[in-house]
Design a protein around this motif. Structure first.
Motif, PDB file in Angstrom:
ATOM      1  N   PRO A  35       1.846 -27.990 -13.683  1.00  0.00           N
ATOM      2  CA  PRO A  35       1.963 -26.851 -12.926  1.00  0.00           C
ATOM      3  C   PRO A  35       0.927 -26.034 -13.025  1.00  0.00           C
ATOM      4  N   ASP A  36       0.494 -25.400 -11.822  1.00  0.00           N
ATOM      5  CA  ASP A  36      -0.804 -24.654 -11.946  1.00  0.00           C
ATOM      6  C   ASP A  36      -0.748 -23.455 -12.740  1.00  0.00           C
ATOM      7  N   SER A  37       0.573 -22.887 -12.897  1.00  0.00           N
ATOM      8  CA  SER A  37       0.321 -21.728 -13.818  1.00  0.00           C
ATOM      9  C   SER A  37       0.329 -22.266 -15.216  1.00  0.00           C
ATOM     10  N   LEU A  38       0.823 -23.195 -15.647  1.00  0.00           N
ATOM     11  CA  LEU A  38       0.590 -23.693 -17.127  1.00  0.00           C
ATOM     12  C   LEU A  38      -0.711 -24.281 -17.220  1.00  0.00           C
ATOM     13  N   VAL A  39      -1.535 -24.627 -16.229  1.00  0.00           N
ATOM     14  CA  VAL A  39      -2.934 -24.974 -16.437  1.00  0.00           C
ATOM     15  C   VAL A  39      -3.623 -23.758 -16.520  1.00  0.00           C
ATOM     16  N   ASN A  40      -3.427 -22.686 -15.998  1.00  0.00           N
ATOM     17  CA  ASN A  40      -4.220 -21.438 -15.841  1.00  0.00           C
ATOM     18  C   ASN A  40      -3.910 -20.870 -17.298  1.00  0.00           C
ATOM     19  N   VAL A  41      -2.775 -20.860 -17.872  1.00  0.00           N
ATOM     20  CA  VAL A  41      -2.534 -20.335 -19.157  1.00  0.00           C
ATOM     21  C   VAL A  41      -3.324 -21.289 -20.443  1.00  0.00           C
ATOM     22  N   LEU A  42      -3.290 -22.631 -19.900  1.00  0.00           N
ATOM     23  CA  LEU A  42      -3.964 -23.430 -21.197  1.00  0.00           C
ATOM     24  C   LEU A  42      -5.390 -23.202 -20.905  1.00  0.00           C
ATOM     25  N   LYS A  43      -6.239 -22.700 -20.080  1.00  0.00           N
ATOM     26  CA  LYS A  43      -7.388 -22.478 -19.937  1.00  0.00           C
ATOM     27  C   LYS A  43      -7.675 -21.218 -20.515  1.00  0.00           C
ATOM     28  N   LEU A  44      -6.977 -20.534 -20.951  1.00  0.00           N
ATOM     29  CA  LEU A  44      -7.268 -19.123 -21.776  1.00  0.00           C
ATOM     30  C   LEU A  44      -7.457 -19.491 -23.159  1.00  0.00           C
ATOM     31  N   ASN A  45      -7.247 -20.698 -23.504  1.00  0.00           N
ATOM     32  CA  ASN A  45      -7.208 -21.190 -24.957  1.00  0.00           C
ATOM     33  C   ASN A  45      -8.893 -21.292 -25.390  1.00  0.00           C
ATOM     34  N   PRO A  46      -9.429 -20.482 -26.305  1.00  0.00           N
ATOM     35  CA  PRO A  46     -10.897 -20.338 -26.498  1.00  0.00           C
ATOM     36  C   PRO A  46     -11.329 -21.788 -26.919  1.00  0.00           C
ATOM     37  N   PHE A  47     -10.633 -22.638 -27.676  1.00  0.00           N
ATOM     38  CA  PHE A  47     -11.256 -23.853 -27.742  1.00  0.00           C
ATOM     39  C   PHE A  47     -11.448 -24.633 -26.574  1.00  0.00           C
ATOM     40  N   TYR A  48     -10.781 -24.485 -25.472  1.00  0.00           N
ATOM     41  CA  TYR A  48     -10.904 -24.892 -24.380  1.00  0.00           C
ATOM     42  C   TYR A  48     -12.150 -24.455 -23.609  1.00  0.00           C
ATOM     43  N   TYR A  49     -12.146 -23.379 -23.775  1.00  0.00           N
ATOM     44  CA  TYR A  49     -13.381 -22.629 -23.059  1.00  0.00           C
ATOM     45  C   TYR A  49     -14.574 -23.086 -23.727  1.00  0.00           C
ATOM     46  N   ILE A  50     -14.717 -23.414 -24.846  1.00  0.00           N
ATOM     47  CA  ILE A  50     -16.033 -23.939 -25.566  1.00  0.00           C
ATOM     48  C   ILE A  50     -16.154 -25.426 -25.163  1.00  0.00           C
TER      49      ILE A  50
END
Length: 269
Positions: A204-219
């Motif tokens: 779900p787009d809402s879940l993906v947007n939440v997961l992208k807030l993960n600092p590990f993911y950002y790096i």
């Protein structure tokens, strides 16, 4: 804010000690092994091979992601993950593990997580060298985007320091926290993007947007943006702002708890 300044000042005023002790820690870890420091490269290289066979060949059938071979896409993410995972766990246990040093001498305890973070760079940089060779073999050419590697590397070190200081302090106060952290990192491995493209997993787009807030993911995605020449870091302004807010919060909490309890670390241990 004074606590943050005091902690950061200790890092800069003891830079020489940090690098000397990180080199000693590397040698002490592998001194009884026949291959010695070579294991710093062999161990992650073997794990990369296993993940590629399982997730690249087995699960993804070697399909391309974002127009690039899965191996290259995965290698960029997994190298960053290996370094961050090892640094988080090592830093979280650094003060508790060095209880003898803390008890017997006047020592800037706040540099212990930093020593572990610096020590792990001795295996991280050779893996980056392997990545550059792989990029050349697969025909990925250097571009102007590569200069932002400096920015994402700084992001990674800043996050590791802030998170490591907090974890190291909590681990001394609550010993079970280190085991809890290990479990959390196992979960984060699958949701931070080193081996899964979360944009293409029918989530779900809402879940993906939440997961992208993960600092590990950002790096991790930042390094992919860099080496695969996808976009600049300022094009992710919102996520960048959220990332640095998280780092600041972790640094405030970590510095406060560390300065408050470090005079009694030996009693807790």
């Amino acid at each position: 804010m004074k606590e943050i300044v005091a902690v950061i000042k200790e890092q800069f005023s003891h830079t020489g000690m940090i690098f000397r002790m990180s080199r000693y820690e590397d040698k002490a870890t592998y001194q009884s092994h026949y291959l010695g420091l070579a294991w710093q490269i062999l161990n992650p290289a073997i794990q990369v091979g296993i993940y590629y066979l399982v997730f690249g060949v087995g699960v993804n059938e070697n399909r391309k992601i974002s127009g690039f071979p899965f191996f290259i896409w995965m290698l960029i993410g997994i190298i960053a993950w290996f370094y961050m995972n090892t640094s988080v766990l090592g830093a979280s246990n650094s003060i508790h593990r060095q209880v003898g040093m803390v008890a017997k001498m006047k020592f800037p305890v706040s540099i212990l997580p930093t020593i572990n973070i610096v020590s792990n760079l001795s295996s991280y940089f050779p893996m980056i060298g392997i990545l550059l060779i792989a990029l050349f073999i697969f025909g990925v050419s250097p571009s102007i985007f590569w200069i932002q590697y400096i920015y994402y590397f700084f992001c990674m070190i800043a996050f590791m320091f802030a998170f490591g200081l907090l974890n190291a302090t909590i681990t001394v106060l609550i010993r079970d926290y280190h085991i809890f952290l290990q479990s959390i990192l196992r979960l984060l491995f699958y949701v931070s993007g080193p081996i899964w493209d979360i944009d293409n997993k029918n989530l779900p787009d809402s879940l993906v947007n939440v997961l992208k807030l993960n600092p590990f993911y950002y790096i991790i995605e930042g390094f992919r943006d860099t080496f695969l020449s996808r976009e600049w870091f300022w094009q992710k302004g919102t996520y960048g702002l959220i990332f640095w807010c998280m780092v600041l919060i972790l640094l405030i909490l970590g510095s406060h708890l560390h300065m408050k309890f470090r005079a009694r670390f030996v009693d807790y241990i």
